[in-house]
Every structure is written in C-alpha cells, then in structure tokens.
Design an enzyme around this catalytic site. Sequence first.
Site, short mmCIF file in Angstrom:
data_model
loop_
_atom_site.label_atom_id
_atom_site.label_comp_id
_atom_site.label_asym_id
_atom_site.label_seq_id
_atom_site.Cartn_x
_atom_site.Cartn_y
_atom_site.Cartn_z
N GLU A 1 7.11 32.83 38.50
CA GLU A 1 8.40 32.16 38.45
C GLU A 1 8.26 30.93 37.55
OE1 GLU A 1 11.74 30.31 41.49
OE2 GLU A 1 9.63 30.33 42.11
N ASN B 1 -13.41 42.60 38.62
CA ASN B 1 -14.53 43.42 39.07
C ASN B 1 -14.90 44.39 37.95
OD1 ASN B 1 -14.81 42.38 41.77
ND2 ASN B 1 -12.84 43.33 42.20
N HIS C 1 -7.16 27.00 45.30
CA HIS C 1 -6.69 27.92 44.27
C HIS C 1 -6.04 29.15 44.90
CE1 HIS C 1 -10.83 29.36 45.11
NE2 HIS C 1 -10.25 30.55 45.02
N ARG D 1 -6.52 39.54 41.48
CA ARG D 1 -7.44 40.49 40.84
C ARG D 1 -6.82 41.00 39.56
NH1 ARG D 1 -11.40 41.26 44.46
NH2 ARG D 1 -10.87 41.20 46.65
#
Length: 139
Positions: free
Chosen positions: A116, A59, A5, A9
């Site tokens: 994109e 987070n 993967h 964040r």
Amino acid sequence: MKYLHTMVRTADLKASLQFYCDALGLQELRRTENTKGRYTLVFVAAPGDDSAQVELTWNWDPEIYTGGRNFGHLAYQVENIYATCERLMQHGVTISRPPRDGRMAFVRSPDHISIELLQQGAALAPQEPWLSMPNVGSW
C-alpha cells in the site's frame, strides 16, 4: 519491546530486489548468506528509516509459496503518490489500485505481496491518467 522487521519469502531474489529497491526505492541494509541452511536474507528499508525493515528470505531450494488473507500488506508513506506510481510503472510494475483519490494506491511484489502506498499529508488533487485508470486484479 521493539518492532524489528517483517519477513516475506521470495521465489526470485533478483526480481524481488529489482522491485523493492529499484522500483519502490527501498535500500538494501544488509545481506546474510547461510550455506549450511541454504538461504539468503536481505534486509531492506525506506531511505532514512532503518527502524521499519523488510526481511526478504530466499531459500535456495525451490519452493512454491501460497499467500493467504491472514497477511494483509506492507504500507509506505510517499512524498508524491503520482510520481511514485509513475516510477513503478516505468519499472514494469502494474498499479493494481491506482491513486484515483490522490491518496492511496496498491501494487504487488513479484511474489504477490501487497504494497500500500499512502500520500504524505493531504491527498493530492485527482488527476489523469490516474483518475480514469481501472483496478487490475486484487490487492
């Protein structure tokens, strides 16, 4: 070796899920909340292609993220670039680089991750309003 993967964040998980799932059309595969580490991981992928996942990392304690040119973009092949861009616009997403050539467009996530979009197969015939649409910002 196997690709797993790409992690990005996110400052606002709800806004990111609205972009990646509702607007872009990816599907949430799984979610992990870590109370001790104070973060949430959400894995998303294009329907039917679980092998190319994006990990959205949120987070819980606010942080300011700055992007760099060292991370280029995520890329997705789409069946109809015009229909995809229209759906994104209906979700309030700005088309940074419109598909004037019927083949390629760029948008940005709420955290300014460049995405994109590439037309599957041959480019579609150029058409309005895309042909006259200007670039907006950077991608």
